[in-house]
Design an enzyme around this catalytic site. Sequence first.
Site, mmCIF file in Angstrom:
data_model
loop_
_atom_site.group_PDB
_atom_site.id
_atom_site.type_symbol
_atom_site.label_atom_id
_atom_site.label_comp_id
_atom_site.label_asym_id
_atom_site.label_seq_id
_atom_site.Cartn_x
_atom_site.Cartn_y
_atom_site.Cartn_z
ATOM 1 N N TYR A 184 55.941 9.590 -20.796
ATOM 2 C CA TYR A 184 56.376 8.662 -19.627
ATOM 3 C C TYR A 184 57.952 8.222 -19.695
ATOM 4 O O TYR A 184 58.606 8.571 -18.749
ATOM 5 C CB TYR A 184 55.467 7.344 -19.522
ATOM 6 C CG TYR A 184 55.734 6.642 -18.307
ATOM 7 C CD1 TYR A 184 55.553 7.154 -16.948
ATOM 8 C CD2 TYR A 184 56.632 5.555 -18.224
ATOM 9 C CE1 TYR A 184 55.827 6.443 -15.776
ATOM 10 C CE2 TYR A 184 56.690 4.741 -17.202
ATOM 11 C CZ TYR A 184 56.565 5.226 -15.955
ATOM 12 O OH TYR A 184 57.008 4.383 -14.802
ATOM 13 N N TRP B 220 50.565 -1.069 -19.558
ATOM 14 C CA TRP B 220 50.905 0.040 -18.959
ATOM 15 C C TRP B 220 50.140 1.229 -19.692
ATOM 16 O O TRP B 220 49.857 1.973 -18.927
ATOM 17 C CB TRP B 220 52.464 0.365 -19.105
ATOM 18 C CG TRP B 220 52.871 1.421 -18.342
ATOM 19 C CD1 TRP B 220 53.576 2.545 -18.913
ATOM 20 C CD2 TRP B 220 52.900 1.623 -16.952
ATOM 21 N NE1 TRP B 220 54.135 3.282 -17.973
ATOM 22 C CE2 TRP B 220 53.675 3.066 -16.781
ATOM 23 C CE3 TRP B 220 52.259 0.838 -15.728
ATOM 24 C CZ2 TRP B 220 53.551 3.574 -15.477
ATOM 25 C CZ3 TRP B 220 52.460 1.394 -14.724
ATOM 26 C CH2 TRP B 220 52.965 2.873 -14.297
ATOM 27 N N GLU C 287 51.815 0.983 -10.379
ATOM 28 C CA GLU C 287 52.379 -0.163 -10.727
ATOM 29 C C GLU C 287 51.642 -1.539 -10.291
ATOM 30 O O GLU C 287 51.599 -2.514 -10.934
ATOM 31 C CB GLU C 287 53.951 -0.404 -10.103
ATOM 32 C CG GLU C 287 54.917 0.508 -10.839
ATOM 33 C CD GLU C 287 55.313 0.302 -12.140
ATOM 34 O OE1 GLU C 287 54.807 -0.763 -12.821
ATOM 35 O OE2 GLU C 287 56.047 1.095 -12.612
#
Length: 172
Positions: free
Chosen positions: A12, A42, A34
């Site tokens: 990522y 995350w 998000e």
Amino acid sequence: MKESSRSLHQNYHDNHYGFPIHDDNELFGRLILEINQAGLSWETILKKEEHFRRAYDNFSIKKVAGYTEADKERLLADAGIIRNKLKVNAAIENARTILVLQKEFGSFEKWLEHHYPKTKDEWVKLFKKTFRFTGGEIVNEFLMSIGYLRGAHSEHCPVHQQILKLKPMWTK
């Protein structure tokens, strides 16, 4: 951090975070991710990203905007994603909002460009007025992750140099 976790984060960081996105469905997908990260790590979202993509029809704005009660029930029963009614409803409502923005501005990306530049606080106010489930941290991370706000990488990070070549909005 386990090796699989490290490689998820590394991928990522190296290939997605802070890179400009020019595809409306992918912008929508990032917004969904998000929003779903709120209150979670995350890493949890990264582990579930492919499942989110499948569950939400590859983040097709048109398809998600047309979701019915049956689709909501399907999503709320899907253990591969985050089963939160507010987040599921936000994805569907936000898809419908983006369709309106696309009609008015030509694309979600052009709507974002139209409002550039803004301070983080101005962006948050605009997003809260326009979309569902978009608080300060969600808006900040979304905009940083797509190259609209600076700060995704330090200037010493090699990825920062790659991103600069792509001329993210924050450089304009």
